[in-house]
Design an enzyme around this catalytic site. Sequence first.
Site, PDB file in Angstrom:
ATOM      1  N   HIS A 144       6.762  -0.737 -23.786  1.00  0.00           N
ATOM      2  CA  HIS A 144       6.097   0.563 -23.618  1.00  0.00           C
ATOM      3  C   HIS A 144       7.073   1.565 -23.007  1.00  0.00           C
ATOM      4  O   HIS A 144       7.233   2.687 -23.488  1.00  0.00           O
ATOM      5  CB  HIS A 144       4.856   0.403 -22.731  1.00  0.00           C
ATOM      6  CG  HIS A 144       4.340   1.694 -22.174  1.00  0.00           C
ATOM      7  ND1 HIS A 144       4.948   2.331 -21.101  1.00  0.00           N
ATOM      8  CD2 HIS A 144       3.323   2.494 -22.544  1.00  0.00           C
ATOM      9  CE1 HIS A 144       4.307   3.461 -20.855  1.00  0.00           C
ATOM     10  NE2 HIS A 144       3.315   3.579 -21.706  1.00  0.00           N
ATOM     11  N   ASN A 145       7.738   1.157 -21.957  1.00  0.00           N
ATOM     12  CA  ASN A 145       8.681   2.062 -21.293  1.00  0.00           C
ATOM     13  C   ASN A 145       9.861   2.404 -22.203  1.00  0.00           C
ATOM     14  O   ASN A 145      10.336   3.536 -22.212  1.00  0.00           O
ATOM     15  CB  ASN A 145       9.193   1.449 -19.987  1.00  0.00           C
ATOM     16  CG  ASN A 145       8.146   1.482 -18.891  1.00  0.00           C
ATOM     17  OD1 ASN A 145       6.949   1.529 -19.161  1.00  0.00           O
ATOM     18  ND2 ASN A 145       8.569   1.439 -17.641  1.00  0.00           N
ATOM     19  N   LYS A 191       4.835  -4.236 -21.315  1.00  0.00           N
ATOM     20  CA  LYS A 191       5.001  -3.034 -20.471  1.00  0.00           C
ATOM     21  C   LYS A 191       6.449  -2.519 -20.575  1.00  0.00           C
ATOM     22  O   LYS A 191       6.685  -1.313 -20.630  1.00  0.00           O
ATOM     23  CB  LYS A 191       4.638  -3.368 -19.017  1.00  0.00           C
ATOM     24  CG  LYS A 191       5.015  -2.284 -17.999  1.00  0.00           C
ATOM     25  CD  LYS A 191       4.249  -1.001 -18.219  1.00  0.00           C
ATOM     26  CE  LYS A 191       4.331   0.049 -17.131  1.00  0.00           C
ATOM     27  NZ  LYS A 191       5.537   0.301 -16.428  1.00  0.00           N
ATOM     28  N   VAL A 214       4.095  -4.370  -4.644  1.00  0.00           N
ATOM     29  CA  VAL A 214       5.233  -4.118  -3.752  1.00  0.00           C
ATOM     30  C   VAL A 214       6.489  -3.900  -4.594  1.00  0.00           C
ATOM     31  O   VAL A 214       6.479  -4.079  -5.813  1.00  0.00           O
ATOM     32  CB  VAL A 214       5.450  -5.261  -2.727  1.00  0.00           C
ATOM     33  CG1 VAL A 214       4.174  -5.523  -1.941  1.00  0.00           C
ATOM     34  CG2 VAL A 214       5.954  -6.517  -3.388  1.00  0.00           C
ATOM     35  N   SER A 244       0.629   0.881 -16.343  1.00  0.00           N
ATOM     36  CA  SER A 244       1.312   2.116 -16.720  1.00  0.00           C
ATOM     37  C   SER A 244       0.481   3.333 -16.346  1.00  0.00           C
ATOM     38  O   SER A 244      -0.735   3.271 -16.272  1.00  0.00           O
ATOM     39  CB  SER A 244       1.559   2.126 -18.221  1.00  0.00           C
ATOM     40  OG  SER A 244       2.160   3.337 -18.584  1.00  0.00           O
ATOM     41  N   LEU A 278       0.817  -1.218   0.000  1.00  0.00           N
ATOM     42  CA  LEU A 278       0.000   0.000   0.000  1.00  0.00           C
ATOM     43  C   LEU A 278       0.848   1.265   0.000  1.00  0.00           C
ATOM     44  O   LEU A 278       0.497   2.264   0.618  1.00  0.00           O
ATOM     45  CB  LEU A 278      -0.968  -0.028   1.187  1.00  0.00           C
ATOM     46  CG  LEU A 278      -1.897  -1.253   1.214  1.00  0.00           C
ATOM     47  CD1 LEU A 278      -2.723  -1.273   2.492  1.00  0.00           C
ATOM     48  CD2 LEU A 278      -2.812  -1.281  -0.011  1.00  0.00           C
ATOM     49  N   GLY A 280       0.058   1.021  -4.848  1.00  0.00           N
ATOM     50  CA  GLY A 280      -0.938   0.083  -4.318  1.00  0.00           C
ATOM     51  C   GLY A 280      -2.131   0.786  -3.706  1.00  0.00           C
ATOM     52  O   GLY A 280      -3.290   0.394  -3.921  1.00  0.00           O
ATOM     53  N   GLY A 323       1.803   5.680 -13.842  1.00  0.00           N
ATOM     54  CA  GLY A 323       2.276   6.246 -12.584  1.00  0.00           C
ATOM     55  C   GLY A 323       1.170   6.301 -11.540  1.00  0.00           C
ATOM     56  O   GLY A 323       0.140   5.634 -11.661  1.00  0.00           O
ATOM     57  N   GLU A 374       8.765   4.919 -24.549  1.00  0.00           N
ATOM     58  CA  GLU A 374       8.660   6.182 -23.780  1.00  0.00           C
ATOM     59  C   GLU A 374      10.031   6.873 -23.717  1.00  0.00           C
ATOM     60  O   GLU A 374      10.132   8.091 -23.908  1.00  0.00           O
ATOM     61  CB  GLU A 374       8.133   5.833 -22.390  1.00  0.00           C
ATOM     62  CG  GLU A 374       8.009   6.962 -21.411  1.00  0.00           C
ATOM     63  CD  GLU A 374       7.584   6.424 -20.034  1.00  0.00           C
ATOM     64  OE1 GLU A 374       6.633   5.621 -19.950  1.00  0.00           O
ATOM     65  OE2 GLU A 374       8.232   6.789 -19.044  1.00  0.00           O
ATOM     66  N   TYR A 375      11.083   6.103 -23.473  1.00  0.00           N
ATOM     67  CA  TYR A 375      12.440   6.667 -23.459  1.00  0.00           C
ATOM     68  C   TYR A 375      12.747   7.326 -24.807  1.00  0.00           C
ATOM     69  O   TYR A 375      13.282   8.442 -24.872  1.00  0.00           O
ATOM     70  CB  TYR A 375      13.486   5.570 -23.227  1.00  0.00           C
ATOM     71  CG  TYR A 375      13.816   5.228 -21.793  1.00  0.00           C
ATOM     72  CD1 TYR A 375      12.861   4.702 -20.932  1.00  0.00           C
ATOM     73  CD2 TYR A 375      15.107   5.392 -21.302  1.00  0.00           C
ATOM     74  CE1 TYR A 375      13.179   4.362 -19.636  1.00  0.00           C
ATOM     75  CE2 TYR A 375      15.441   5.055 -19.993  1.00  0.00           C
ATOM     76  CZ  TYR A 375      14.463   4.528 -19.162  1.00  0.00           C
ATOM     77  OH  TYR A 375      14.784   4.188 -17.879  1.00  0.00           O
TER      78      TYR A 375
HETATM   79  N1  LIG Z   1       5.760   4.576  -8.774  1.00  0.00           N
HETATM   80  C1  LIG Z   1       5.363   4.455 -10.033  1.00  0.00           C
HETATM   81  O1  LIG Z   1       5.118   5.443 -10.766  1.00  0.00           O
HETATM   82  C2  LIG Z   1       5.160   3.097 -10.628  1.00  0.00           C
HETATM   83  C3  LIG Z   1       4.576   2.975 -11.879  1.00  0.00           C
HETATM   84  C4  LIG Z   1       4.325   1.719 -12.388  1.00  0.00           C
HETATM   85  C5  LIG Z   1       4.692   0.604 -11.658  1.00  0.00           C
HETATM   86  N2  LIG Z   1       5.283   0.744 -10.449  1.00  0.00           N
HETATM   87  C6  LIG Z   1       5.623  -0.467  -9.702  1.00  0.00           C
HETATM   88  O2  LIG Z   1       4.617  -0.691  -8.727  1.00  0.00           O
HETATM   89  C7  LIG Z   1       5.193  -1.344  -7.582  1.00  0.00           C
HETATM   90  C8  LIG Z   1       4.885  -0.531  -6.346  1.00  0.00           C
HETATM   91  O3  LIG Z   1       5.452   0.763  -6.488  1.00  0.00           O
HETATM   92  P1  LIG Z   1       5.409   1.849  -5.313  1.00  0.00           P
HETATM   93  O4  LIG Z   1       6.184   3.014  -5.829  1.00  0.00           O
HETATM   94  O5  LIG Z   1       4.023   2.032  -4.880  1.00  0.00           O
HETATM   95  O6  LIG Z   1       6.129   1.124  -4.098  1.00  0.00           O
HETATM   96  P2  LIG Z   1       7.668   0.754  -3.839  1.00  0.00           P
HETATM   97  O7  LIG Z   1       8.335   1.903  -3.214  1.00  0.00           O
HETATM   98  O8  LIG Z   1       8.261   0.177  -5.078  1.00  0.00           O
HETATM   99  O9  LIG Z   1       7.543  -0.430  -2.763  1.00  0.00           O
HETATM  100  C9  LIG Z   1       7.081  -0.178  -1.455  1.00  0.00           C
HETATM  101  C10 LIG Z   1       6.095  -1.236  -1.059  1.00  0.00           C
HETATM  102  O10 LIG Z   1       6.690  -2.549  -1.141  1.00  0.00           O
HETATM  103  C11 LIG Z   1       6.509  -3.191   0.120  1.00  0.00           C
HETATM  104  N3  LIG Z   1       7.570  -4.175   0.340  1.00  0.00           N
HETATM  105  C12 LIG Z   1       8.880  -4.033   0.061  1.00  0.00           C
HETATM  106  N4  LIG Z   1       9.539  -5.171   0.390  1.00  0.00           N
HETATM  107  C13 LIG Z   1       8.632  -6.036   0.866  1.00  0.00           C
HETATM  108  C14 LIG Z   1       8.687  -7.368   1.364  1.00  0.00           C
HETATM  109  N5  LIG Z   1       9.848  -8.034   1.417  1.00  0.00           N
HETATM  110  N6  LIG Z   1       7.548  -7.940   1.785  1.00  0.00           N
HETATM  111  C15 LIG Z   1       6.373  -7.287   1.723  1.00  0.00           C
HETATM  112  N7  LIG Z   1       6.235  -6.030   1.263  1.00  0.00           N
HETATM  113  C16 LIG Z   1       7.356  -5.410   0.845  1.00  0.00           C
HETATM  114  C17 LIG Z   1       6.526  -2.057   1.117  1.00  0.00           C
HETATM  115  O11 LIG Z   1       5.994  -2.471   2.336  1.00  0.00           O
HETATM  116  P3  LIG Z   1       6.377  -1.668   3.697  1.00  0.00           P
HETATM  117  O12 LIG Z   1       5.409  -0.529   3.758  1.00  0.00           O
HETATM  118  O13 LIG Z   1       6.158  -2.659   4.766  1.00  0.00           O
HETATM  119  O14 LIG Z   1       7.787  -1.241   3.563  1.00  0.00           O
HETATM  120  C18 LIG Z   1       5.643  -1.050   0.383  1.00  0.00           C
HETATM  121  O15 LIG Z   1       4.280  -1.390   0.460  1.00  0.00           O
HETATM  122  C19 LIG Z   1       6.684  -1.479  -7.897  1.00  0.00           C
HETATM  123  O16 LIG Z   1       6.942  -2.739  -8.445  1.00  0.00           O
HETATM  124  C20 LIG Z   1       6.921  -0.415  -8.940  1.00  0.00           C
HETATM  125  O17 LIG Z   1       8.020  -0.714  -9.777  1.00  0.00           O
HETATM  126  C21 LIG Z   1       5.505   1.961  -9.912  1.00  0.00           C
END
Ligand SMILES: NC(=O)c1ccc[n+]([C@@H]2O[C@H](COP(=O)([O-])OP(=O)(O)OC[C@H]3O[C@@H](n4cnc5c(N)ncnc54)[C@H](OP(=O)(O)O)[C@@H]3O)[C@@H](O)[C@H]2O)c1
Length: 483
Positions: free
Chosen positions: A192-193, A189, A81, A135, A17, A21, A137, A196-197
């Site tokens: 796609h990225n 995906k 996560v 995709s 979350l 998430g 963000g 995007e680059y």
């Molecule tokens: N940010 C973006 O724009 C974007 C876009 C597309 C896809 N994504 C992908 O979406 C996913 C989530 O991205 P995010 O930016 O929301 O979060 P994140 O910073 O990549 O990950 C943080 C989350 O992962 C959990 N986590 C990490 N290690 C864990 C473990 N060993 N066991 C259980 N939970 C664990 C954390 O839990 P705790 O709270 O307990 O630390 C937290 O909920 C990633 O794979 C990311 O690459 C991100």
Amino acid sequence: MADNATHATANIGVVGLAVMGSNLARNLASREGNTVAVFNRSPERTRSLVSEHPEAGFVASETIEEFVASLSTPRTAIIMVQAGSGTDAVIDQLTALFEPGDIIVDGGNALFTDTIRREKTVSATGVHFVGAGISGGEEGALKGPSIMPGGSAESYTTLGPILSSIAAVVDGVPCVTHVGTDGAGHFVKMIHNGIEYADMQLIAEAYDLLRNTGGLTPAEIGEVFAEWNRGELESYLIEITAEVLKQVDATTGKPFVDIVVDAAGQKGTGTWTVQAALDLGTPVSGIAEAVFARGLSSHPEQRRAAAGLPGPAPLGAITDRAAFVEDVRLALYASKIVAYSQGFDIIVAGAEKYGWDIRKGDIAKIWRGGCIIRAQFLNRITEAYDENPGLVALITAPYFTEAVARAQESWRRVVAGAAQSGIPAPGFSSSLAYYDGLRAERLPAALIQGQRDFFGAHTYGRVDAPGVFHTLWSGDRTEITLS
Ligand SMILES: NC(=O)c1ccc[n+]([C@@H]2O[C@H](COP(=O)([O-])OP(=O)(O)OC[C@H]3O[C@@H](n4cnc5c(N)ncnc54)[C@H](OP(=O)(O)O)[C@@H]3O)[C@@H](O)[C@H]2O)c1
């Protein structure tokens, strides 16, 4: 929390979350018919999400067992996560508690080969595993992303309606489709990225040329981009570029773009695309140049050392500014066509290698909304593949052939001008070189075959006879036929 969670009331769950998430969970909860279970390793995140969003009616749990018990069957959980070991840890926990027919979705940015591995392991237990590229963000996750799910067709019968309910919608069509089995969703995906680059690099080069050759100010270039966004280049990236260029730094009063350190970051999906392209032997030069350009920008020590290297004598000022701006627009459009054509080439190559039945037109369709490369242009790609599903290269479709024919004189002027002015335009120039390579009747690859045969007896084919040949280079230089 536990009381609520022990009843299997939720049709969908989200694990993880952080920003992605929690936004995805809120998006799911806002859609008619969804009851959303939520769980995060650290319970504080769960508590704050639930208290900040009572309207979502989340079914919250503080243990993974409660979370699983709160899901109705077939249980469906989306993992959001940190990619890598965090994802593996959560998959292991869920697999141990899920039953055959339940569905685990990894919505993170996993490497597609990891997804293939995970799918194999999880599906051996009877649980479905779906790697889904998401995709757009954090805003996309909340308001409607473009979603690229892989996994089994069977799992998509349950998952499809849920994902359709939260995806972006363009012309009444949700931006989600079953891409193919196992790692297909994360592969697409990743591409796609990569695209995007390339798109961002090309836009950046257009800006650089308009500024340093054309003499336009950032604000003027912002206006040019806003104008371009009303035509065939209309896209999210062009739209936000106009906004960024018009921004003025509040502290200094300078254009925002001038106070930003010129070293571009990256998280790795562009590199993955290029690595996959090398493995598949598919040229994605537009994407590769974009990744390398970011790399070059991020080596300040080399740039400092090279700052005094000689460049060309300054050229005279542009006499017809409007004509120059139009040249750059057309060069950008033609280069963009090459980048997308190459992106679809690697999708075809990946599909062939990994046995995925990917419908290219549908991929262009689901990229029309919710994602960073959303653009009017994608409709033309869908039409091209709808008209000819066996199209061997997107750039050879009539619409794109005509567009490049219309652009090419401008494209050549811009690339030549960039070289003469000493302005780096790796995306523009490599795209043009690719185009010329593709359309060439004869390539100097024949000479390379001769060199290879000379030093390594690597053999060659003849244009006038079937078979494999070798010339006795260190002997009497006669030719022998090997088969
Ligand atoms: N940010 C973006 O724009 C974007 C876009 C597309 C896809 N994504 C992908 O979406 C996913 C989530 O991205 P995010 O930016 O929301 O979060 P994140 O910073 O990549 O990950 C943080 C989350 O992962 C959990 N986590 C990490 N290690 C864990 C473990 N060993 N066991 C259980 N939970 C664990 C954390 O839990 P705790 O709270 O307990 O630390 C937290 O909920 C990633 O794979 C990311 O690459 C991100």
